[in-house]
Design an enzyme around this catalytic site. Structure first.
Site, short mmCIF file in Angstrom:
data_model
loop_
_atom_site.label_atom_id
_atom_site.label_comp_id
_atom_site.label_asym_id
_atom_site.label_seq_id
_atom_site.Cartn_x
_atom_site.Cartn_y
_atom_site.Cartn_z
N LYS A 1 3.88 -14.09 4.10
CA LYS A 1 3.69 -14.99 2.97
C LYS A 1 5.07 -15.27 2.41
O LYS A 1 5.31 -15.19 1.20
CB LYS A 1 2.74 -14.29 1.97
CG LYS A 1 2.15 -15.17 0.91
CD LYS A 1 1.22 -16.27 1.44
CE LYS A 1 0.89 -17.21 0.30
NZ LYS A 1 0.91 -18.63 0.61
N TYR B 1 0.81 -1.22 0.00
CA TYR B 1 0.00 0.00 0.00
C TYR B 1 0.85 1.27 0.00
O TYR B 1 0.35 2.34 0.32
CB TYR B 1 -0.92 0.02 1.23
CG TYR B 1 -2.02 -1.03 1.23
CD1 TYR B 1 -2.14 -1.96 0.22
CD2 TYR B 1 -2.95 -1.06 2.26
CE1 TYR B 1 -3.15 -2.91 0.23
CE2 TYR B 1 -3.96 -2.02 2.28
CZ TYR B 1 -4.05 -2.94 1.26
OH TYR B 1 -5.05 -3.89 1.28
N ASP C 1 -2.07 -17.93 4.51
CA ASP C 1 -3.18 -18.82 4.15
C ASP C 1 -3.51 -19.76 5.31
O ASP C 1 -4.68 -19.99 5.63
CB ASP C 1 -2.86 -19.60 2.87
CG ASP C 1 -1.41 -20.08 2.81
OD1 ASP C 1 -0.63 -19.71 3.70
OD2 ASP C 1 -1.07 -20.83 1.88
N ASP D 1 -10.42 -8.06 8.74
CA ASP D 1 -11.86 -8.14 8.44
C ASP D 1 -12.40 -9.53 8.77
O ASP D 1 -13.53 -9.66 9.26
CB ASP D 1 -12.15 -7.79 6.98
CG ASP D 1 -12.34 -6.28 6.81
OD1 ASP D 1 -11.93 -5.54 7.73
OD2 ASP D 1 -12.90 -5.84 5.78
N ASP E 1 -4.93 -6.15 6.45
CA ASP E 1 -6.22 -5.63 5.98
C ASP E 1 -7.21 -6.80 5.84
O ASP E 1 -8.34 -6.76 6.33
CB ASP E 1 -5.99 -4.93 4.63
CG ASP E 1 -7.16 -4.07 4.22
OD1 ASP E 1 -8.14 -4.00 4.96
OD2 ASP E 1 -7.07 -3.47 3.13
#
Ligand code: ATP
Length: 357
Positions: free
Chosen positions: A190, A139, A223, A251, A247
């Site tokens: 990751k 970002y 994951d 959620d 992010d």
């Protein structure tokens, strides 16, 4: 000890942002009248109305003015009359960058069994904090379009990972964990696919962990972490992760806590002016109808109170929110029939009752 008043900037924004922030301000006024909170606040009209009237969502010296406050309480931004979301980005990303709000803190607890979306765990098993890096990663805005509008159009969206920013967010996560009973930090990355970024995160994590021998550590790929948050949320205490992964995972975590009506977040630079907001957006579909749940905004106010060293008051407010939810005084999104104002009044009264007890 003579405390000085807490100085707050209040930016209600658009849509239900204004409705939920109004309830928080009613609470702040009541706390001030009861002598429980020494505070002053300025309301700033940043948002869609101002953008439509002047072409700018905030004054040119807006961010500079924010530095005079201890904390910012924001509502939500977004208005169907302004299809381009650029003005929202200017406010929200602007605050993060200008004030270097490098910690995105998202605590998640499930305060009532009726809000628990998982059949196989108890509500009390869901109690975690996501500490998301808030300034770089994917970002950071680096990149560009090559040969736009052609068959060879190519987008480059670059991921920036610096040792300095990783180190400060990892340290913040360990500091949060060391104040919690379970004292555990899970690094989520990751690194199996994004090797170079993974190396910086994992090396820095190992290095900072040495400073906190009392805190347990683990490392999961994103994951696996997403899967585990649903399979066994009780294994998580504090999760530290980069911007995009944070992010997404926050959620997911918000849903474990009962959904958007309850999820609150802090955008923090320790010891500096920091911003606290409900996670939800301006929800134009329910704006003006008294259906918005103000509990996420109250939760954001509790985080703000902790930031200004009023953890005592934050704890009372959080307990009052729990009482109100368990009593079933909730808006339709949480399965109730109460209005925004009724929930706001219930939280206010319960907070004052708890303080008087
Ligand atoms: P954004 O794009 O910033 O996420 P949005 O307005 O599209 O904003 P949200 O407002 O975050 O999306 O939420 C999606 C839907 O969830 C809303 O349209 C609304 O129906 C519901 N919702 C969100 N917040 C609340 C709330 N506080 N109380 C009740 N319902 C809510």
């Amino acid at each position: 000890m003579t405390a000085r008043p807490v100085r707050m900037a209040v930016v209600p924004g658009d849509g239900i942002g204004r409705e939920v922030v109004a309830e928080v301000i009613r609470l702040a006024e009541a706390l001030r009248s009861a002598g429980s909170l020494l505070a002053s606040w300025d309301e700033l009209d940043w948002g869609a109305d101002r953008f439509l009237a002047t072409g700018r969502a905030l004054p040119p010296d807006g961010f500079q003015r924010l530095r005079a406050f201890d904390a910012i309480l924001a509502g939500a931004f977004g208005d169907p009359r302004v299809p381009d979301a650029e003005y929202m980005r200017e406010i929200l990303f602007g605050m993060r960058v200008e004030l270097d709000l490098y910690i995105n803190l998202r605590p998640v607890r499930c305060i009532d069994e009726r809000l628990n979306p998982l059949k196989h765990v108890r509500a009390s098993d869901i109690d975690l904090v996501i500490v998301r890096e808030n300034t770089e990663g994917l970002y950071c805005g680096a990149g560009g379009l090559v040969r736009p509008n052609s068959v060879h159009e190519m987008a480059l969206q670059e991921m920036v990972v610096t040792r300095r920013c990783v180190e400060r967010i990892v340290r913040a996560a360990f500091e949060v964990a060391s104040t919690r009973p379970r004292r555990k930090v899970t690094l989520v990355d990751k690194g199996n696919a994004l090797r170079f970024a993974g190396e910086v995160w994992q090396n820095t994590f190992r290095q900072v962990a040495v400073e906190f021998p009392e805190v347990m550590t683990e490392h999961l790929y994103a994951d696996v972490a997403a899967m585990e948050m649903v399979r066994d949320p009780a294994r998580f205490d504090v999760i530290v992760t980069e911007n995009l992964l944070g992010d997404l995972l926050s959620d997911l975590a918000a849903m474990l806590g009962g959904g958007l009506g309850l999820a609150a977040s802090g955008n923090i630079n320790p010891g500096q002016v920091s911003m606290f907001e409900p996670v939800h957006g301006s929800a134009p579909d329910i704006a003006g109808r008294g259906r918005a749940c103000p509990l996420a905004a109250f939760g954001a106010f509790a985080l703000l109170l902790r930031h200004v060293h009023r953890g005592d008051l934050a704890g009372v407010l959080e307990a009052a929110i729990g009482d109100v939810v368990r009593a079933g005084t909730v808006t339709p999104d949480l399965g109730g029939t109460s209005t925004t104002a009724e929930v706001g009044t219930a939280v206010r009264e319960r907070t004052l009752e708890r303080l008087a007890a």
